[in-house]
Design a protein around this motif. Structure first.
Motif, PDB file in Angstrom:
ATOM      1  N   GLU A  81       0.812  -1.219   0.000  1.00  0.00           N
ATOM      2  CA  GLU A  81       0.000   0.000   0.000  1.00  0.00           C
ATOM      3  C   GLU A  81       0.844   1.267   0.000  1.00  0.00           C
ATOM      4  OE1 GLU A  81      -2.618  -0.300   3.320  1.00  0.00           O
ATOM      5  OE2 GLU A  81      -3.816  -1.890   2.404  1.00  0.00           O
ATOM      6  N   LYS A  82       1.841   1.301   0.806  1.00  0.00           N
ATOM      7  CA  LYS A  82       2.609   2.532   0.984  1.00  0.00           C
ATOM      8  C   LYS A  82       3.648   2.735  -0.124  1.00  0.00           C
ATOM      9  CE  LYS A  82       4.243   5.836   3.830  1.00  0.00           C
ATOM     10  NZ  LYS A  82       3.542   6.961   4.291  1.00  0.00           N
ATOM     11  N   TYR A  83       4.360   1.709  -0.482  1.00  0.00           N
ATOM     12  CA  TYR A  83       5.467   1.836  -1.431  1.00  0.00           C
ATOM     13  C   TYR A  83       5.177   1.215  -2.793  1.00  0.00           C
ATOM     14  CZ  TYR A  83       7.960   3.341   2.682  1.00  0.00           C
ATOM     15  OH  TYR A  83       8.344   4.022   3.798  1.00  0.00           O
ATOM     16  N   LEU A  84       3.916   0.762  -3.001  1.00  0.00           N
ATOM     17  CA  LEU A  84       3.468   0.192  -4.267  1.00  0.00           C
ATOM     18  C   LEU A  84       4.365  -0.959  -4.739  1.00  0.00           C
ATOM     19  CD1 LEU A  84       2.587   3.533  -6.080  1.00  0.00           C
ATOM     20  CD2 LEU A  84       1.052   2.048  -4.787  1.00  0.00           C
ATOM     21  N   MET A  85       4.817  -1.764  -3.806  1.00  0.00           N
ATOM     22  CA  MET A  85       5.644  -2.925  -4.146  1.00  0.00           C
ATOM     23  C   MET A  85       4.745  -4.062  -4.623  1.00  0.00           C
ATOM     24  SD  MET A  85       8.447  -3.023  -1.156  1.00  0.00           S
ATOM     25  CE  MET A  85       9.713  -1.806  -1.040  1.00  0.00           C
ATOM     26  N   LYS A  86       5.291  -4.898  -5.501  1.00  0.00           N
ATOM     27  CA  LYS A  86       4.527  -6.024  -6.026  1.00  0.00           C
ATOM     28  C   LYS A  86       5.457  -7.199  -6.275  1.00  0.00           C
ATOM     29  CE  LYS A  86       4.907  -4.708 -10.854  1.00  0.00           C
ATOM     30  NZ  LYS A  86       5.393  -5.910 -11.481  1.00  0.00           N
ATOM     31  N   LYS A  87       4.856  -8.345  -6.406  1.00  0.00           N
ATOM     32  CA  LYS A  87       5.630  -9.534  -6.771  1.00  0.00           C
ATOM     33  C   LYS A  87       5.904  -9.482  -8.267  1.00  0.00           C
ATOM     34  CE  LYS A  87       3.731 -12.318  -3.070  1.00  0.00           C
ATOM     35  NZ  LYS A  87       2.915 -13.459  -2.687  1.00  0.00           N
ATOM     36  N   SER A  88       6.911 -10.202  -8.721  1.00  0.00           N
ATOM     37  CA  SER A  88       7.301 -10.142 -10.134  1.00  0.00           C
ATOM     38  C   SER A  88       6.232 -10.710 -11.065  1.00  0.00           C
ATOM     39  CB  SER A  88       8.620 -10.874 -10.337  1.00  0.00           C
ATOM     40  OG  SER A  88       8.465 -12.222  -9.948  1.00  0.00           O
ATOM     41  N   SER A  89       5.389 -11.588 -10.571  1.00  0.00           N
ATOM     42  CA  SER A  89       4.355 -12.197 -11.417  1.00  0.00           C
ATOM     43  C   SER A  89       3.033 -11.427 -11.370  1.00  0.00           C
ATOM     44  CB  SER A  89       4.130 -13.642 -10.980  1.00  0.00           C
ATOM     45  OG  SER A  89       3.653 -13.662  -9.654  1.00  0.00           O
ATOM     46  N   GLU A  90       2.981 -10.296 -10.688  1.00  0.00           N
ATOM     47  CA  GLU A  90       1.744  -9.536 -10.547  1.00  0.00           C
ATOM     48  C   GLU A  90       1.779  -8.277 -11.405  1.00  0.00           C
ATOM     49  OE1 GLU A  90       0.518 -10.515  -5.956  1.00  0.00           O
ATOM     50  OE2 GLU A  90       1.637  -8.709  -6.354  1.00  0.00           O
ATOM     51  N   ASP A  91       0.591  -7.808 -11.762  1.00  0.00           N
ATOM     52  CA  ASP A  91       0.437  -6.499 -12.405  1.00  0.00           C
ATOM     53  C   ASP A  91      -0.158  -5.536 -11.391  1.00  0.00           C
ATOM     54  OD1 ASP A  91       1.418  -7.345 -14.848  1.00  0.00           O
ATOM     55  OD2 ASP A  91      -0.570  -8.041 -15.513  1.00  0.00           O
ATOM     56  N   LEU A  92       0.271  -4.288 -11.457  1.00  0.00           N
ATOM     57  CA  LEU A  92      -0.177  -3.295 -10.488  1.00  0.00           C
ATOM     58  C   LEU A  92      -1.007  -2.252 -11.204  1.00  0.00           C
ATOM     59  CD1 LEU A  92       0.057  -2.306  -7.554  1.00  0.00           C
ATOM     60  CD2 LEU A  92       2.020  -0.975  -8.276  1.00  0.00           C
ATOM     61  N   PHE A  93      -2.226  -2.031 -10.722  1.00  0.00           N
ATOM     62  CA  PHE A  93      -3.114  -1.024 -11.266  1.00  0.00           C
ATOM     63  C   PHE A  93      -3.376   0.015 -10.195  1.00  0.00           C
ATOM     64  CE2 PHE A  93      -4.115  -4.891 -13.615  1.00  0.00           C
ATOM     65  CZ  PHE A  93      -3.987  -4.447 -14.917  1.00  0.00           C
ATOM     66  N   ILE A  94      -3.160   1.265 -10.521  1.00  0.00           N
ATOM     67  CA  ILE A  94      -3.391   2.355  -9.562  1.00  0.00           C
ATOM     68  C   ILE A  94      -4.638   3.098  -9.995  1.00  0.00           C
ATOM     69  CG2 ILE A  94      -2.473   4.464  -8.558  1.00  0.00           C
ATOM     70  CD1 ILE A  94       0.316   3.380  -9.138  1.00  0.00           C
ATOM     71  N   VAL A  95      -5.627   3.166  -9.118  1.00  0.00           N
ATOM     72  CA  VAL A  95      -6.885   3.846  -9.403  1.00  0.00           C
ATOM     73  C   VAL A  95      -6.849   5.194  -8.704  1.00  0.00           C
ATOM     74  CG1 VAL A  95      -9.382   3.743  -9.166  1.00  0.00           C
ATOM     75  CG2 VAL A  95      -8.066   1.647  -9.549  1.00  0.00           C
ATOM     76  N   VAL A  96      -6.987   6.265  -9.483  1.00  0.00           N
ATOM     77  CA  VAL A  96      -6.996   7.604  -8.928  1.00  0.00           C
ATOM     78  C   VAL A  96      -8.411   8.141  -9.003  1.00  0.00           C
ATOM     79  CG1 VAL A  96      -6.083   9.940  -9.160  1.00  0.00           C
ATOM     80  CG2 VAL A  96      -4.633   7.961  -9.707  1.00  0.00           C
ATOM     81  N   SER A  97      -8.963   8.531  -7.883  1.00  0.00           N
ATOM     82  CA  SER A  97     -10.311   9.082  -7.872  1.00  0.00           C
ATOM     83  C   SER A  97     -10.258  10.593  -8.045  1.00  0.00           C
ATOM     84  CB  SER A  97     -11.018   8.729  -6.574  1.00  0.00           C
ATOM     85  OG  SER A  97     -10.320   9.289  -5.487  1.00  0.00           O
ATOM     86  N   GLU A  98     -11.212  11.147  -8.755  1.00  0.00           N
ATOM     87  CA  GLU A  98     -11.242  12.578  -9.011  1.00  0.00           C
ATOM     88  C   GLU A  98     -12.245  13.224  -8.065  1.00  0.00           C
ATOM     89  OE1 GLU A  98     -11.894  13.455 -13.081  1.00  0.00           O
ATOM     90  OE2 GLU A  98     -10.468  11.956 -13.759  1.00  0.00           O
TER      91      GLU A  98
END
Length: 99
Positions: A81-98
């Motif tokens: 959550e804090k540093y947006l770290m992920k495992k190598s086999s995962e994709d990371l999607f960041i949702v920004v609310s307006e």
């Protein structure tokens, strides 16, 4: 007629004049005058409230640190959550609310 003739006798006294001058000097002119003391007390109370706030925040940080060092699941959640770290086999999607 003299200009000081109507003044009471104690007002013309040297000690009264010197004491009045000294009192005026200490209350209004000196570097530690009455107004400065009031502003310093206000600043002191403000700083003490800030000190209390930071002491509480320090306790929260120490508690979080203790939890993170003992709980691996919480450590992984915090890193994701804090540093947006992920495992190598995962994709990371960041949702920004307006909002």
């Amino acid at each position: 007629m003299k200009p000081f003739a109507k003044l009471p006798k104690f007002v013309k006294n040297y000690y009264f004049l010197f004491g009045s001058f000294f009192l005026f000097w200490m209350l209004f002119v000196d570097s530690n005058d009455f107004v400065s003391q009031i502003s310093l007390k206000q600043k002191k109370s403000s700083l003490e409230s800030q000190k209390q706030y930071y002491i509480e925040k320090k306790q929260e940080v120490l508690q979080d640190r203790e939890e993170l060092t003992t709980n691996q699941v919480l450590l992984e959640k915090f890193a994701r959550e804090k540093y947006l770290m992920k495992k190598s086999s995962e994709d990371l999607f960041i949702v920004v609310s307006e909002d």
